[in-house]
Design a protein around this motif. Structure first.
Motif, PDB file in Angstrom:
ATOM      1  N   GLY A   1       0.218  -1.330  -0.169  1.00 17.48           N
ATOM      2  CA  GLY A   1      -0.184  -0.268   0.061  1.00 17.48           C
ATOM      3  C   GLY A   1       0.646   1.445  -0.468  1.00 17.48           C
ATOM      4  N   ILE A   2       0.061   2.636   0.540  1.00 18.38           N
ATOM      5  CA  ILE A   2       1.173   3.785   0.733  1.00 18.38           C
ATOM      6  C   ILE A   2       1.301   3.898   1.717  1.00 18.38           C
ATOM      7  CG2 ILE A   2       0.378   5.940   0.819  1.00 18.38           C
ATOM      8  CD1 ILE A   2      -0.084   4.870  -2.074  1.00 18.38           C
ATOM      9  N   LEU A   3       3.037   4.177   1.896  1.00 17.74           N
ATOM     10  CA  LEU A   3       4.202   3.915   2.675  1.00 17.74           C
ATOM     11  C   LEU A   3       4.985   5.291   2.533  1.00 17.74           C
ATOM     12  CD1 LEU A   3       5.319   0.189   2.467  1.00 17.74           C
ATOM     13  CD2 LEU A   3       3.998   0.875   3.759  1.00 17.74           C
ATOM     14  N   PRO A   4       4.630   6.242   2.938  1.00 22.37           N
ATOM     15  CA  PRO A   4       4.888   7.583   2.707  1.00 22.37           C
ATOM     16  C   PRO A   4       6.759   7.876   3.249  1.00 22.37           C
ATOM     17  CG  PRO A   4       2.973   8.262   4.090  1.00 22.37           C
ATOM     18  CD  PRO A   4       3.289   6.202   3.509  1.00 22.37           C
ATOM     19  N   VAL A   5       7.277   8.769   2.502  1.00 14.31           N
ATOM     20  CA  VAL A   5       8.466   9.392   3.099  1.00 14.31           C
ATOM     21  C   VAL A   5       8.432  10.464   4.390  1.00 14.31           C
ATOM     22  CG1 VAL A   5      11.057   9.912   3.181  1.00 14.31           C
ATOM     23  CG2 VAL A   5       9.562   7.790   1.390  1.00 14.31           C
ATOM     24  N   LEU A   6       8.167  10.282   5.364  1.00 11.08           N
ATOM     25  CA  LEU A   6       7.965  11.450   6.065  1.00 11.08           C
ATOM     26  C   LEU A   6       8.877  13.089   5.714  1.00 11.08           C
ATOM     27  CD1 LEU A   6       6.637  10.074   9.179  1.00 11.08           C
ATOM     28  CD2 LEU A   6       5.297  10.721   7.779  1.00 11.08           C
ATOM     29  N   PRO A   7       8.509  14.185   5.678  1.00  5.64           N
ATOM     30  CA  PRO A   7       9.321  15.298   6.023  1.00  5.64           C
ATOM     31  C   PRO A   7      10.530  15.261   7.255  1.00  5.64           C
ATOM     32  CG  PRO A   7       7.686  16.078   5.772  1.00  5.64           C
ATOM     33  CD  PRO A   7       7.253  14.929   5.536  1.00  5.64           C
ATOM     34  N   THR A   8      11.389  16.166   7.220  1.00  6.46           N
ATOM     35  CA  THR A   8      11.889  17.013   7.965  1.00  6.46           C
ATOM     36  C   THR A   8      11.628  18.229   8.012  1.00  6.46           C
ATOM     37  OG1 THR A   8      13.639  14.994   8.786  1.00  6.46           O
ATOM     38  CG2 THR A   8      14.124  17.307   9.624  1.00  6.46           C
ATOM     39  N   PRO A   9      10.680  18.219   9.473  1.00  7.11           N
ATOM     40  CA  PRO A   9      10.541  19.594  10.237  1.00  7.11           C
ATOM     41  C   PRO A   9      11.308  20.144  10.923  1.00  7.11           C
ATOM     42  CG  PRO A   9       8.495  18.250  10.678  1.00  7.11           C
ATOM     43  CD  PRO A   9      10.157  17.341  10.531  1.00  7.11           C
ATOM     44  N   PHE A  10      11.111  22.199  10.185  1.00  5.81           N
ATOM     45  CA  PHE A  10      12.682  22.488  11.170  1.00  5.81           C
ATOM     46  C   PHE A  10      11.511  23.888  11.588  1.00  5.81           C
ATOM     47  CE2 PHE A  10      14.849  20.385   7.336  1.00  5.81           C
ATOM     48  CZ  PHE A  10      16.034  20.256   8.232  1.00  5.81           C
ATOM     49  N   THR A  11      12.010  24.318  12.703  1.00  6.17           N
ATOM     50  CA  THR A  11      12.234  25.442  12.793  1.00  6.17           C
ATOM     51  C   THR A  11      12.362  26.543  12.470  1.00  6.17           C
ATOM     52  OG1 THR A  11      14.207  25.720  14.754  1.00  6.17           O
ATOM     53  CG2 THR A  11      12.147  24.378  15.054  1.00  6.17           C
ATOM     54  N   ALA A  12      12.279  27.774  12.754  1.00  6.03           N
ATOM     55  CA  ALA A  12      12.142  29.176  11.475  1.00  6.03           C
ATOM     56  C   ALA A  12      13.753  29.491  11.519  1.00  6.03           C
ATOM     57  CB  ALA A  12      11.104  30.509  12.263  1.00  6.03           C
ATOM     58  N   GLU A  13      14.118  29.554  12.968  1.00 11.07           N
ATOM     59  CA  GLU A  13      16.067  29.211  13.227  1.00 11.07           C
ATOM     60  C   GLU A  13      16.667  28.097  13.142  1.00 11.07           C
ATOM     61  OE1 GLU A  13      12.902  31.558  15.731  1.00 11.07           O
ATOM     62  OE2 GLU A  13      13.080  29.124  15.724  1.00 11.07           O
ATOM     63  N   GLY A  14      15.922  26.571  11.830  1.00  7.95           N
ATOM     64  CA  GLY A  14      16.591  25.945  11.252  1.00  7.95           C
ATOM     65  C   GLY A  14      16.668  24.445  12.358  1.00  7.95           C
ATOM     66  N   GLY A  15      16.410  24.651  13.607  1.00  6.36           N
ATOM     67  CA  GLY A  15      17.012  23.601  13.692  1.00  6.36           C
ATOM     68  C   GLY A  15      16.119  22.128  13.431  1.00  6.36           C
ATOM     69  N   ILE A  16      15.958  21.320  13.857  1.00  9.80           N
ATOM     70  CA  ILE A  16      14.808  20.323  13.933  1.00  9.80           C
ATOM     71  C   ILE A  16      13.655  20.795  14.818  1.00  9.80           C
ATOM     72  CG2 ILE A  16      16.010  18.459  12.826  1.00  9.80           C
ATOM     73  CD1 ILE A  16      15.927  17.250  15.753  1.00  9.80           C
ATOM     74  N   ASP A  17      12.469  20.142  14.528  1.00  7.59           N
ATOM     75  CA  ASP A  17      11.132  20.790  15.453  1.00  7.59           C
ATOM     76  C   ASP A  17      10.050  19.320  15.353  1.00  7.59           C
ATOM     77  OD1 ASP A  17       8.540  21.305  16.252  1.00  7.59           O
ATOM     78  OD2 ASP A  17       8.300  23.128  14.863  1.00  7.59           O
ATOM     79  N   ALA A  18      10.895  18.692  17.056  1.00  3.33           N
ATOM     80  CA  ALA A  18       9.900  17.317  17.434  1.00  3.33           C
ATOM     81  C   ALA A  18       8.989  17.505  17.310  1.00  3.33           C
ATOM     82  CB  ALA A  18      10.478  16.816  18.833  1.00  3.33           C
ATOM     83  N   ALA A  19       8.267  18.697  17.536  1.00  2.00           N
ATOM     84  CA  ALA A  19       6.499  19.247  17.968  1.00  2.00           C
ATOM     85  C   ALA A  19       5.992  18.673  16.122  1.00  2.00           C
ATOM     86  CB  ALA A  19       6.104  19.679  18.751  1.00  2.00           C
ATOM     87  N   ALA A  20       6.360  19.310  15.303  1.00  2.00           N
ATOM     88  CA  ALA A  20       6.239  19.145  13.805  1.00  2.00           C
ATOM     89  C   ALA A  20       6.220  17.827  13.377  1.00  2.00           C
ATOM     90  CB  ALA A  20       6.513  19.900  13.224  1.00  2.00           C
ATOM     91  N   MET A  21       7.140  16.887  13.668  1.00  2.00           N
ATOM     92  CA  MET A  21       6.883  15.713  13.565  1.00  2.00           C
ATOM     93  C   MET A  21       6.133  14.778  14.228  1.00  2.00           C
ATOM     94  SD  MET A  21      10.074  13.880  11.485  1.00  2.00           S
ATOM     95  CE  MET A  21       9.194  13.270  10.765  1.00  2.00           C
ATOM     96  N   ALA A  22       5.828  15.243  14.876  1.00  2.00           N
ATOM     97  CA  ALA A  22       4.815  14.629  15.732  1.00  2.00           C
ATOM     98  C   ALA A  22       3.728  14.557  14.750  1.00  2.00           C
ATOM     99  CB  ALA A  22       4.467  15.130  17.375  1.00  2.00           C
TER     100      ALA A  22
END
Length: 310
Positions: free
Chosen positions: A4-25
């Motif tokens: 079936g459909i197995l999407p590749v998830l993007p990496t969300p970043f904050t406006a400052e360029g760091g990874i965004d764990a809340a957005a990943m959720a």
């Protein structure tokens, strides 16, 4: 079984360029809410080349926690060396993820002996691992020939899937399915779902597109599986203009669409992708509006962010 459909998830970043764990959720919740059959992280669409090992691990942990066993997870473990790939694979196993997707680095070449040894060394180092062999097109990948892949797979029972996305992929997919050994569970389509109908007609077990149109891709997959081919073709035709644009702007496109859909609040990327100007954004938005009847009406409250912008 991956299917079936197995999407590749993007990496969300904050406006400052760091990874965004809340957005990943939120991204993970969006995929699950769309009814996907599994998720992939990290992959090329996750800007994996621009993430540190620690960032990869931190975000994979978020994905595992949000999925909570509801669907399979494929962890990306591609790396420049066997040692690094083994490290990523062991980390995934530590999170309870036993299926990893690995593309052999171009430095290994495209010959059978060297590529086979690369995958064999990884499998030997991580018992219990299941490998999705990713065959990507040049210039990113090595464009392995189907006969080479089959020879590698026959000698390595840890390789249980092949993601075939060379261009054109049709003949290669047919050759892999026709010649697959018993332990190869399936061939998965790539190419961002731009060749969805052809790949499904040839017998792939599923597809790994980006995530922003997952609800439509799930509907398309379900229509095809129950024999409603005309409906699947209609959905394919209505999404294809967006997928053509996505091929140019990649992760920036994905993040713009997810912003429009209330999942992300920015489209910050680290990867080197072309800039989008006002004309590009207007064209994307016009095609999104034209396909809005196919999408979930809105992101559920748990996914929604205030002031989402493109």
């Amino acid at each position: 079984m991956l299917q079936g459909i197995l999407p590749v998830l993007p990496t969300p970043f904050t406006a400052e360029g760091g990874i965004d764990a809340a957005a990943m959720a939120r991204v993970t919740d969006f995929a699950l809410g769309a009814g996907v059959d599994g998720v992939v992280f990290p992959g090329f669409a996750s800007e994996v080349d621009d993430l540190t090992a620690a960032e990869r691990a931190a975000l994979l942990k978020v994905v595992v926690e949000r999925v909570a066993g509801r669907v399979p997870i494929v962890a990306g473990a591609s790396a420049a060396s066997v040692a690094e790939a083994v490290g990523h694979a062991r980390e995934a196993m530590g999170f309870g993820v036993s299926t990893v997707m690995i593309q052999a680095p171009k430095s290994v070449g495209a010959g059978f002996e060297a590529v086979a040894a690369f995958y064999r060394d990884i499998a030997d180092a991580v018992p219990g691992l299941e490998i999705v062999l990713q065959n990507a097109p040049a210039p990113r990948g090595s464009d392995l020939k189907p006969e080479t892949i089959l020879e590698i797979v026959r000698g390595n029972p840890a390789i249980t899937y092949v993601k075939e996305e060379t261009l054109p992929s049709g003949l290669a997919i047919s050759a892999l399915i026709a010649g697959k050994p018993e332990h190869l569970k399936g061939v998965i389509g790539g190419g961002g779902a731009r060749y969805f109908i052809d790949e499904y007609n040839r017998g792939v077990c599923g597809a790994m597109p980006a995530v922003e149109l997952s609800d439509i891709h799930v509907t398309m997959d379900r229509a095809f599986r129950v024999g409603e081919i005309d409906r699947a073709r209609e959905l394919y035709m209505r999404t294809l203009p967006l997928l053509v644009i996505q091929a140019n702007f990649r992760m920036a496109f994905t993040k713009h669409v997810l912003s429009r859909r209330g999942v992300l609040d920015n489209r910050v990327v680290r990867a080197k992708v072309p800039d989008m100007d006002a004309h590009d954004l207007a064209e994307i938005d016009a095609w999104l509006d034209a396909a809005s009847d196919l999408m979930q009406a809105a992101a559920p409250p748990s996914m929604r962010v205030a002031g989402a912008r493109g």
